[in-house]
Structures are given as C-alpha cells and as structure tokens.
Scaffold this motif. Sequence first.
Motif, short mmCIF file in Angstrom:
data_model
loop_
_atom_site.label_atom_id
_atom_site.label_comp_id
_atom_site.label_asym_id
_atom_site.label_seq_id
_atom_site.Cartn_x
_atom_site.Cartn_y
_atom_site.Cartn_z
N ASN A 31 40.75 154.80 1.79
CA ASN A 31 39.72 155.83 1.83
C ASN A 31 38.68 155.60 2.93
OD1 ASN A 31 40.87 157.02 -0.42
ND2 ASN A 31 39.58 155.89 -1.84
N TYR A 32 38.74 154.45 3.59
CA TYR A 32 37.66 154.07 4.50
C TYR A 32 38.03 154.28 5.97
CZ TYR A 32 35.60 151.44 0.58
OH TYR A 32 35.05 151.06 -0.60
N VAL A 33 37.07 154.75 6.74
CA VAL A 33 37.16 154.59 8.18
C VAL A 33 37.06 153.10 8.49
CG1 VAL A 33 35.87 154.91 10.33
CG2 VAL A 33 36.27 156.86 8.82
N MET A 34 37.90 152.64 9.40
CA MET A 34 37.90 151.25 9.81
C MET A 34 37.56 151.15 11.29
SD MET A 34 38.60 149.50 7.12
CE MET A 34 38.92 147.89 7.86
N GLY A 35 36.86 150.09 11.64
CA GLY A 35 36.45 149.94 13.04
C GLY A 35 36.62 148.52 13.54
N ALA A 49 36.43 150.43 18.71
CA ALA A 49 37.32 151.52 18.29
C ALA A 49 37.16 151.76 16.80
CB ALA A 49 38.77 151.19 18.61
N ALA A 50 37.51 152.97 16.37
CA ALA A 50 37.50 153.30 14.95
C ALA A 50 38.65 154.25 14.65
CB ALA A 50 36.16 153.91 14.54
N ILE A 51 39.05 154.26 13.37
CA ILE A 51 40.19 155.09 12.96
C ILE A 51 39.89 155.70 11.60
CG2 ILE A 51 41.38 153.11 11.90
CD1 ILE A 51 44.03 154.37 12.95
N SER A 52 40.31 156.95 11.43
CA SER A 52 40.08 157.64 10.17
C SER A 52 40.94 157.07 9.06
CB SER A 52 40.40 159.13 10.34
OG SER A 52 41.77 159.30 10.67
N TRP A 53 40.64 157.47 7.81
CA TRP A 53 41.36 156.92 6.67
C TRP A 53 42.86 157.21 6.76
CZ3 TRP A 53 44.24 159.98 3.49
CH2 TRP A 53 44.00 161.37 3.57
N SER A 54 43.22 158.36 7.34
CA SER A 54 44.64 158.73 7.42
C SER A 54 45.32 158.15 8.64
CB SER A 54 44.77 160.25 7.45
OG SER A 54 44.25 160.75 8.68
N GLY A 55 44.52 157.70 9.59
CA GLY A 55 45.07 157.26 10.87
C GLY A 55 45.24 158.38 11.87
N PRO A 100 32.49 152.73 4.38
CA PRO A 100 32.76 153.56 3.21
C PRO A 100 32.17 154.96 3.26
CG PRO A 100 32.03 151.37 2.56
CD PRO A 100 31.81 151.49 4.03
N LEU A 101 31.06 155.14 3.99
CA LEU A 101 30.38 156.43 3.97
C LEU A 101 30.65 157.28 5.21
CD1 LEU A 101 26.94 155.35 2.47
CD2 LEU A 101 28.95 156.25 1.30
N CYS A 102 31.56 156.84 6.03
CA CYS A 102 31.86 157.56 7.26
C CYS A 102 33.03 158.51 7.04
CB CYS A 102 32.19 156.57 8.38
SG CYS A 102 32.66 157.35 9.92
N ASP A 103 32.91 159.74 7.53
CA ASP A 103 33.99 160.72 7.40
C ASP A 103 34.77 160.90 8.70
OD1 ASP A 103 31.82 162.76 5.36
OD2 ASP A 103 33.39 161.34 4.75
N THR A 110 28.38 152.94 15.51
CA THR A 110 27.34 151.92 15.43
C THR A 110 27.53 151.11 14.17
OG1 THR A 110 25.83 153.46 14.36
CG2 THR A 110 25.67 153.26 16.75
N GLU A 111 27.10 149.87 14.21
CA GLU A 111 27.40 148.96 13.11
C GLU A 111 26.68 149.31 11.83
OE1 GLU A 111 25.26 145.56 15.64
OE2 GLU A 111 25.84 144.89 13.65
N VAL A 112 25.67 150.16 11.90
CA VAL A 112 24.94 150.51 10.67
C VAL A 112 25.83 151.21 9.67
CG1 VAL A 112 22.70 150.59 11.81
CG2 VAL A 112 24.08 152.67 11.66
N TRP A 113 26.92 151.83 10.13
CA TRP A 113 27.83 152.53 9.22
C TRP A 113 28.72 151.58 8.42
CZ3 TRP A 113 27.83 157.52 7.89
CH2 TRP A 113 27.16 158.42 8.71
N TYR A 114 28.85 150.36 8.88
CA TYR A 114 29.88 149.46 8.37
C TYR A 114 29.29 148.44 7.40
CZ TYR A 114 32.69 151.65 11.92
OH TYR A 114 33.37 152.59 12.65
N ASP A 115 29.79 148.47 6.19
CA ASP A 115 29.26 147.63 5.13
C ASP A 115 30.02 146.33 4.94
OD1 ASP A 115 28.47 150.46 2.95
OD2 ASP A 115 27.35 149.53 4.57
N TYR A 116 31.28 146.32 5.32
CA TYR A 116 32.11 145.14 5.11
C TYR A 116 32.67 144.67 6.44
CZ TYR A 116 31.89 147.19 0.46
OH TYR A 116 31.45 147.74 -0.71
N TRP A 117 32.66 143.35 6.62
CA TRP A 117 33.04 142.77 7.91
C TRP A 117 34.04 141.64 7.75
CZ3 TRP A 117 31.22 144.59 12.60
CH2 TRP A 117 30.20 145.55 12.52
N GLY A 118 34.95 141.55 8.72
CA GLY A 118 35.84 140.40 8.77
C GLY A 118 35.11 139.19 9.31
N GLN A 119 35.83 138.07 9.35
CA GLN A 119 35.20 136.81 9.74
C GLN A 119 35.08 136.66 11.25
OE1 GLN A 119 38.38 137.12 9.00
NE2 GLN A 119 39.64 135.51 9.94
#
Length: 127
Positions: A31-35, A49-55, A100-103, A110-119
């Motif tokens: 369900n999430y946009v990923m970046g 880069a970013a990608i929609s939930w469906s790709g 989670p909140l990006c459509d 911008t990083e303010v949209w992203y709540d979860y981060w990899g290492q």
Amino acid sequence: QVQLVQSGGGLVQAGGSLILSCAASGRAFSNYVMGWFNQAPGKEREFVAAISWSGGSTYYADSVKGRFTISRDNAKSTVYLQMNSLKPGDTAVYLCAAAPLCDDPSTCATEVWYDYWGQGTQVTVSS
C-alpha cells in the motif's frame, strides 16, 4: 510498523552497474509509496527515486534519470534500485524508505513524507 532491510551496494568502477534491494516486513508494504534517497559525506540527504504502490508510476531526480530504475515486487515485499552508468558523483550511502501517507510518488520527493527507513548501504564509484 514496517521494517526495511537493505542489501546490495559496494564498490564499482565508473560506468558500471549495481542493484540495491530493500526487503520490507509488514503486510502494508503493497500500500505504500517507496523511495530511495542518498547521502554523500558532508551533504544533506537527497531524493533519488520513488515508485507508486502498484509500480505503475515512478519519479526520478534529474541527476539519475535515464541511468537508474526503481521497481518493486509486492509478492516479495521488495523494492529495487537498478543503477547503471554510475559516476563518481553517485558515491553515497543509499537508503530506502516507505511513505504511508503519499499517494503520488512525484509529490513525495522530500524525506518528510517517509516514516520508515532502511539501514543504509554504501555505494562507492571509483574513477
């Protein structure tokens, strides 16, 4: 809650290629946009880069257009960043993130949209 675990990266010569992977835990991944972002020493974190939930929709920083490709496999809960024609200026730590909140990925550069981060994973491109 989403946990992101990255793999890939390393050292490559200019003009070479690398692929980064980011595996997510949690059922909401699809369900999430990923970046992807990067951060070079002494510099601020930058959008890659970013990608929609469906790709079906992707968005890239101008600096990587035509060279990098973001993709995802929701069945594997994994997002990828294929990096071709690498340049020394691409040297940085690369991080994947979930928004989670990006459509629309084009509005979430911008990083303010992203709540979860990899290492983070180091990519070094030698000249």
